[in-house]
Design a protein around this motif. Structure first.
Motif, PDB file in Angstrom:
ATOM      1  N   GLU A 244       0.826  -1.210   0.000  1.00  0.00           N
ATOM      2  CA  GLU A 244       0.000   0.000   0.000  1.00  0.00           C
ATOM      3  C   GLU A 244       0.860   1.259   0.000  1.00  0.00           C
ATOM      4  O   GLU A 244       0.538   2.250  -0.664  1.00  0.00           O
ATOM      5  CB  GLU A 244      -0.940  -0.002   1.206  1.00  0.00           C
ATOM      6  N   LEU A 245       1.961   1.231   0.740  1.00  0.00           N
ATOM      7  CA  LEU A 245       2.836   2.405   0.786  1.00  0.00           C
ATOM      8  C   LEU A 245       3.460   2.696  -0.579  1.00  0.00           C
ATOM      9  O   LEU A 245       3.650   3.851  -0.954  1.00  0.00           O
ATOM     10  CB  LEU A 245       3.935   2.193   1.830  1.00  0.00           C
ATOM     11  N   LYS A 246       3.746   1.659  -1.337  1.00  0.00           N
ATOM     12  CA  LYS A 246       4.388   1.828  -2.638  1.00  0.00           C
ATOM     13  C   LYS A 246       3.488   2.522  -3.659  1.00  0.00           C
ATOM     14  O   LYS A 246       3.976   2.970  -4.701  1.00  0.00           O
ATOM     15  CB  LYS A 246       4.831   0.470  -3.187  1.00  0.00           C
ATOM     16  N   THR A 247       2.209   2.653  -3.369  1.00  0.00           N
ATOM     17  CA  THR A 247       1.330   3.368  -4.296  1.00  0.00           C
ATOM     18  C   THR A 247       1.628   4.865  -4.302  1.00  0.00           C
ATOM     19  O   THR A 247       1.219   5.577  -5.232  1.00  0.00           O
ATOM     20  CB  THR A 247      -0.151   3.160  -3.924  1.00  0.00           C
ATOM     21  N   GLY A 248       2.343   5.354  -3.273  1.00  0.00           N
ATOM     22  CA  GLY A 248       2.672   6.769  -3.210  1.00  0.00           C
ATOM     23  C   GLY A 248       4.142   7.063  -3.039  1.00  0.00           C
ATOM     24  O   GLY A 248       4.681   7.997  -3.646  1.00  0.00           O
TER      25      GLY A 248
END
Length: 252
Positions: free
Chosen positions: A175-179
């Motif tokens: 999820e963090l890698k989406t931003g």
């Protein structure tokens, strides 16, 4: 009777506030979260103080304890880990006390995100890197409101302090890698301020593997963001060429 919601701090017994320590010394009853509180803190209590571990109690059972004491002149300390306003479930207790006409007060404490920043020697807000700190958690058995998912928050790339999520580290990283870019620094601080504190550092590309190898699966804070590494701008507060209400700019 008066109930005091006291923040016990992150674990180190010296990180409770002076007021919190004094209330423990004066308390007639202490209801504490035994699964999270450092038991050394209870050494502050008088021998005759009644100590009750709330780890296996429901809200109704805790409020029944308040009801038992109501009508006396007792001081009741409800000892919560860290800072009571963060994931402390105090609102539902406060509402019950208010309905019963029982006096209460909240005494703040040092949060584990502050203790984690100290363990990392990190400033969570750095000029040019991040001026925003997001305190959050992953959605699990307890959902998060729509729009507050990690993936949504990550779009803004703030400094993020993530509670109660280390057991879902792989999903969290996705999820963090989406931003955030994959080379974004990440640190996991297990049992911040306790004697057995551990720190694992990495980036989004490898932190999940490192955490799994370390066997960390609970009681850990996850800190994400560029403030953990890299260049930053000098603060204007101490810049001699910057004028503010207490100092005039000086030529270099």
């Amino acid at each position: 009777m008066k109930v005091y919601f006291v923040g016990a701090g992150p674990g180190n017994p010296e990180l409770i506030t002076v007021k919190g320590q004094r209330l423990l010394q004066e308390a007639d009853v202490v209801i504490y979260a035994g699964s999270l509180i450092n038991p050394v803190l209870l050494d502050n209590c008088r021998p005759e103080c009644r100590r009750i571990d709330s780890a296996d109690l429901s809200l109704e059972e805790v409020t029944e304890l308040y009801r038992e004491v109501d009508g006396s002149d007792s001081i009741v300390v409800r000892l919560h880990s860290g800072e009571p306003s963060l994931y402390g479930a105090i609102k539902e207790q406060i509402d019950w006390l208010h309905q019963q006409g029982i006096d209460y007060e909240v005494v703040p404490g040092v949060s584990s995100f502050s203790a984690s920043a100290a363990a990392l020697s990190a400033e969570l807000t750095l000029p040019g890197i991040s001026q925003t700190v997001v305190i959050t958690r992953m959605a699990g058995r307890t959902p998060v409101p729509r729009g507050q998912e990690i993936s949504s928050l990550a779009e803004h790339t703030p400094t993020m302090c993530i509670f109660l999520s280390v057991h879902m580290i792989e999903n969290l990283v996705d999820e963090l890698k989406t931003g955030y870019p994959e080379d974004t620094p990440v640190a996991v601080v297990e049992r911040a301020s306790w004697p057995d504190e551990r720190v694992v550092r990495g980036t989004l590309s490898d932190i999940a593997v490192k955490v799994k190898e370390a066997g960390i699966n609970k009681t850990a804070m996850i800190v994400v963001g560029g403030v953990l590494d890299g260049t930053y701008e000098r603060s204007k507060l101490y810049d001699p060429e910057f004028t503010h209400g207490y100092r005039k700019a000086k030529n270099r």
